[in-house]
Design a protein around this motif. Structure first.
Motif, PDB file in Angstrom:
ATOM      1  N   TYR A  73      -3.220   1.131  -4.045  1.00 23.43           N
ATOM      2  CA  TYR A  73      -2.585  -0.685  -4.201  1.00 23.43           C
ATOM      3  C   TYR A  73      -3.401  -1.152  -5.609  1.00 23.43           C
ATOM      4  O   TYR A  73      -4.417  -0.838  -6.180  1.00 23.43           O
ATOM      5  CB  TYR A  73      -3.768  -1.256  -2.778  1.00 23.43           C
ATOM      6  CG  TYR A  73      -3.848  -2.457  -2.449  1.00 23.43           C
ATOM      7  CD1 TYR A  73      -5.006  -2.945  -2.930  1.00 23.43           C
ATOM      8  CD2 TYR A  73      -2.991  -3.208  -2.241  1.00 23.43           C
ATOM      9  CE1 TYR A  73      -5.511  -4.268  -2.714  1.00 23.43           C
ATOM     10  CE2 TYR A  73      -3.726  -4.227  -2.201  1.00 23.43           C
ATOM     11  CZ  TYR A  73      -4.401  -5.304  -2.005  1.00 23.43           C
ATOM     12  OH  TYR A  73      -4.327  -6.639  -2.104  1.00 23.43           O
TER      13      TYR A  73
ATOM     14  N   ASN B 294      -7.072   3.499   3.765  1.00 27.41           N
ATOM     15  CA  ASN B 294      -6.351   3.880   2.999  1.00 27.41           C
ATOM     16  C   ASN B 294      -5.960   5.177   3.329  1.00 27.41           C
ATOM     17  O   ASN B 294      -5.233   5.942   2.654  1.00 27.41           O
ATOM     18  CB  ASN B 294      -7.396   4.297   1.959  1.00 27.41           C
ATOM     19  CG  ASN B 294      -7.594   2.891   0.671  1.00 27.41           C
ATOM     20  OD1 ASN B 294      -6.527   2.232   0.913  1.00 27.41           O
ATOM     21  ND2 ASN B 294      -9.054   2.873   0.139  1.00 27.41           N
ATOM     22  N   LYS B 295      -6.355   6.091   4.063  1.00 26.32           N
ATOM     23  CA  LYS B 295      -5.563   7.375   4.707  1.00 26.32           C
ATOM     24  C   LYS B 295      -5.961   7.686   5.838  1.00 26.32           C
ATOM     25  O   LYS B 295      -6.732   6.889   6.967  1.00 26.32           O
ATOM     26  CB  LYS B 295      -6.515   8.712   3.595  1.00 26.32           C
ATOM     27  CG  LYS B 295      -7.506   8.358   4.110  1.00 26.32           C
ATOM     28  CD  LYS B 295      -8.055   9.506   3.718  1.00 26.32           C
ATOM     29  CE  LYS B 295     -10.099  10.031   4.054  1.00 26.32           C
ATOM     30  NZ  LYS B 295     -10.425  10.707   2.908  1.00 26.32           N
TER      31      LYS B 295
ATOM     32  N   SER C 144      -6.959   4.105  -5.156  1.00 23.09           N
ATOM     33  CA  SER C 144      -8.120   3.412  -3.738  1.00 23.09           C
ATOM     34  C   SER C 144      -8.838   4.545  -3.558  1.00 23.09           C
ATOM     35  O   SER C 144      -9.588   4.572  -3.283  1.00 23.09           O
ATOM     36  CB  SER C 144      -7.005   2.801  -2.497  1.00 23.09           C
ATOM     37  OG  SER C 144      -6.437   2.445  -2.737  1.00 23.09           O
ATOM     38  N   GLU C 145      -7.933   5.714  -3.217  1.00 23.38           N
ATOM     39  CA  GLU C 145      -8.785   6.243  -2.405  1.00 23.38           C
ATOM     40  C   GLU C 145      -8.055   8.309  -3.053  1.00 23.38           C
ATOM     41  O   GLU C 145      -6.703   8.243  -3.273  1.00 23.38           O
ATOM     42  CB  GLU C 145      -8.913   6.221  -1.103  1.00 23.38           C
ATOM     43  CG  GLU C 145      -9.565   7.587  -0.481  1.00 23.38           C
ATOM     44  CD  GLU C 145     -10.524   7.890   0.715  1.00 23.38           C
ATOM     45  OE1 GLU C 145     -10.333   6.488   0.810  1.00 23.38           O
ATOM     46  OE2 GLU C 145     -11.130   8.146   1.276  1.00 23.38           O
TER      47      GLU C 145
ATOM     48  N   TYR D  75       1.684   5.821  -0.270  1.00 25.48           N
ATOM     49  CA  TYR D  75       0.101   6.993  -0.145  1.00 25.48           C
ATOM     50  C   TYR D  75       1.445   8.188  -0.715  1.00 25.48           C
ATOM     51  O   TYR D  75       2.474   8.393  -0.478  1.00 25.48           O
ATOM     52  CB  TYR D  75      -0.032   7.137   1.614  1.00 25.48           C
ATOM     53  CG  TYR D  75      -0.656   5.664   2.065  1.00 25.48           C
ATOM     54  CD1 TYR D  75       0.276   4.973   2.491  1.00 25.48           C
ATOM     55  CD2 TYR D  75      -2.023   5.532   2.230  1.00 25.48           C
ATOM     56  CE1 TYR D  75      -0.327   3.652   2.531  1.00 25.48           C
ATOM     57  CE2 TYR D  75      -2.631   4.412   2.336  1.00 25.48           C
ATOM     58  CZ  TYR D  75      -1.869   3.236   3.055  1.00 25.48           C
ATOM     59  OH  TYR D  75      -2.073   2.603   3.484  1.00 25.48           O
TER      60      TYR D  75
ATOM     61  N   GLY E 231      -2.671  -3.389   5.092  1.00 26.70           N
ATOM     62  CA  GLY E 231      -4.024  -1.776   4.712  1.00 26.70           C
ATOM     63  C   GLY E 231      -3.365  -1.487   5.977  1.00 26.70           C
ATOM     64  O   GLY E 231      -3.103   0.134   5.730  1.00 26.70           O
ATOM     65  N   TRP E 232      -4.644  -1.163   6.557  1.00 26.05           N
ATOM     66  CA  TRP E 232      -4.473   0.375   7.715  1.00 26.05           C
ATOM     67  C   TRP E 232      -3.348   0.239   8.818  1.00 26.05           C
ATOM     68  O   TRP E 232      -3.544   0.517  10.205  1.00 26.05           O
ATOM     69  CB  TRP E 232      -6.005   0.272   8.577  1.00 26.05           C
ATOM     70  CG  TRP E 232      -6.446  -0.884   8.842  1.00 26.05           C
ATOM     71  CD1 TRP E 232      -7.172  -1.382   8.391  1.00 26.05           C
ATOM     72  CD2 TRP E 232      -6.307  -1.620   9.502  1.00 26.05           C
ATOM     73  NE1 TRP E 232      -7.360  -2.908   8.997  1.00 26.05           N
ATOM     74  CE2 TRP E 232      -6.987  -2.180  10.282  1.00 26.05           C
ATOM     75  CE3 TRP E 232      -5.887  -1.032  11.269  1.00 26.05           C
ATOM     76  CZ2 TRP E 232      -7.021  -3.803  11.535  1.00 26.05           C
ATOM     77  CZ3 TRP E 232      -6.085  -1.908  12.637  1.00 26.05           C
ATOM     78  CH2 TRP E 232      -6.362  -2.970  12.252  1.00 26.05           C
TER      79      TRP E 232
ATOM     80  N   SER F  55      -3.696   7.272  -1.928  1.00 25.81           N
ATOM     81  CA  SER F  55      -3.502   5.903  -1.832  1.00 25.81           C
ATOM     82  C   SER F  55      -3.735   4.592  -2.655  1.00 25.81           C
ATOM     83  O   SER F  55      -4.193   5.231  -4.088  1.00 25.81           O
ATOM     84  CB  SER F  55      -4.651   5.135  -0.473  1.00 25.81           C
ATOM     85  OG  SER F  55      -5.878   5.285  -1.233  1.00 25.81           O
TER      86      SER F  55
ATOM     87  N   TYR G 107       0.666  -1.213   0.159  1.00 27.74           N
ATOM     88  CA  TYR G 107      -0.069  -0.340  -0.152  1.00 27.74           C
ATOM     89  C   TYR G 107       0.992   1.433   0.357  1.00 27.74           C
ATOM     90  O   TYR G 107       1.448   1.058   1.236  1.00 27.74           O
ATOM     91  CB  TYR G 107      -1.013  -0.216   1.236  1.00 27.74           C
ATOM     92  CG  TYR G 107      -2.178  -1.198   1.723  1.00 27.74           C
ATOM     93  CD1 TYR G 107      -1.768  -1.767   1.286  1.00 27.74           C
ATOM     94  CD2 TYR G 107      -2.876  -0.902   0.967  1.00 27.74           C
ATOM     95  CE1 TYR G 107      -2.443  -3.244   1.924  1.00 27.74           C
ATOM     96  CE2 TYR G 107      -4.442  -1.897   0.284  1.00 27.74           C
ATOM     97  CZ  TYR G 107      -3.663  -2.983   1.251  1.00 27.74           C
ATOM     98  OH  TYR G 107      -4.468  -4.161   1.118  1.00 27.74           O
TER      99      TYR G 107
END
Lengths: 114, 111
Positions: free
Chosen positions: A50, B97-98, A55-56, A33, A99-100, A48, A31
């Motif tokens: 992936y 995602n953030k 992703s966002e 960013y 991921g997070w 972000s 991932y």
């Protein structure tokens, strides 16, 4: 200990020019960013990435911005036509396949648009 | 909505004293992280605390999390001049995602 690296450390460009900021994430991370920090302000999320796609993205990440993972190691942020307000520190980060989990940040690229 | 607001904005202490910084957030989270940033430099990850944890230690750092109050605190014990930096909390707002960052607490440890 593995770390995220970014190049260049500083970049000065003229308004309207294209810039490409480069990042090498930690090798087993999946991932990726980009964040930015305007001088004296908060760190803001940009995008972000992936599995080779975004992703966002935030409202800051407009059509002037794009990201790419051109090979197995680099992750780039392109600003197509820089504006004065793009002057900021740009941070790349990566996290592992959970991921997070913890995002590890690079040292940043300080971009100055004149 | 904004996440991760720290207070105080600035804190000045003598070497050897403890420093406590607080972070408040607005929505549910999966985890909360604390980062340190030396002036003009990158963000260094300090510690992650999950929403089901209440306290975590790492060396001279102690982090607490109160999800009912949507707040966290970072305690640095026996501070050193080298701890002088800005400290940020970052929350994920249940979105992997953030992260959302606060404005930070600028800590100055006087030798």
């Amino acid at each position: 200990e593995p770390e995220v690296t970014q190049t260049p450390s500083h970049q000065v460009t003229q308004m309207g020019q294209e810039v490409i900021l480069r990042c090498v994430p930690i090798s087993n991370h999946l991932y990726f960013y980009w964040y930015r920090q305007i001088l004296g302000q908060k760190v803001e999320f940009l995008v972000s990435f992936y599995n080779n796609e975004i992703s966002e993205k935030s409202e800051i990440f407009d059509d002037q911005f794009s990201v790419e993972r051109p090979d197995g190691s680099n992750f780039t942020l392109k600003i197509r036509s820089t504006k004065l307000e793009d002057s900021a520190m740009y941070f790349c980060a990566s996290s592992d396949d959970r991921g997070w989990e913890t995002q590890y940040f690079g040292p940043g690229t300080r971009l100055l648009v004149l | 909505s904004q996440q991760g607001e720290e207070d105080p904005q600035a804190l000045s202490i003598q070497e050897g004293e403890n420093a406590t910084m607080n972070c408040s957030y607005k929505t549910s989270i999966n985890n909360l992280q604390w980062y340190r940033q030396n002036s003009g430099r990158g963000l260094v990850h300090l510690i992650l605390i999950r929403s089901n944890e209440r306290e975590k230690h790492s060396g001279r750092l102690r982090v607490t999390l109160d999800t009912s109050k949507k707040s966290s605190s970072l305690l640095i014990t026996a501070s050193r001049a080298a701890d002088t930096a800005s400290y940020f909390c970052a929350t994920d707002a249940r979105n992997f995602n953030k992260f959302y960052f606060g404005s930070g607490t600028k800590l100055n440890v006087k030798p």
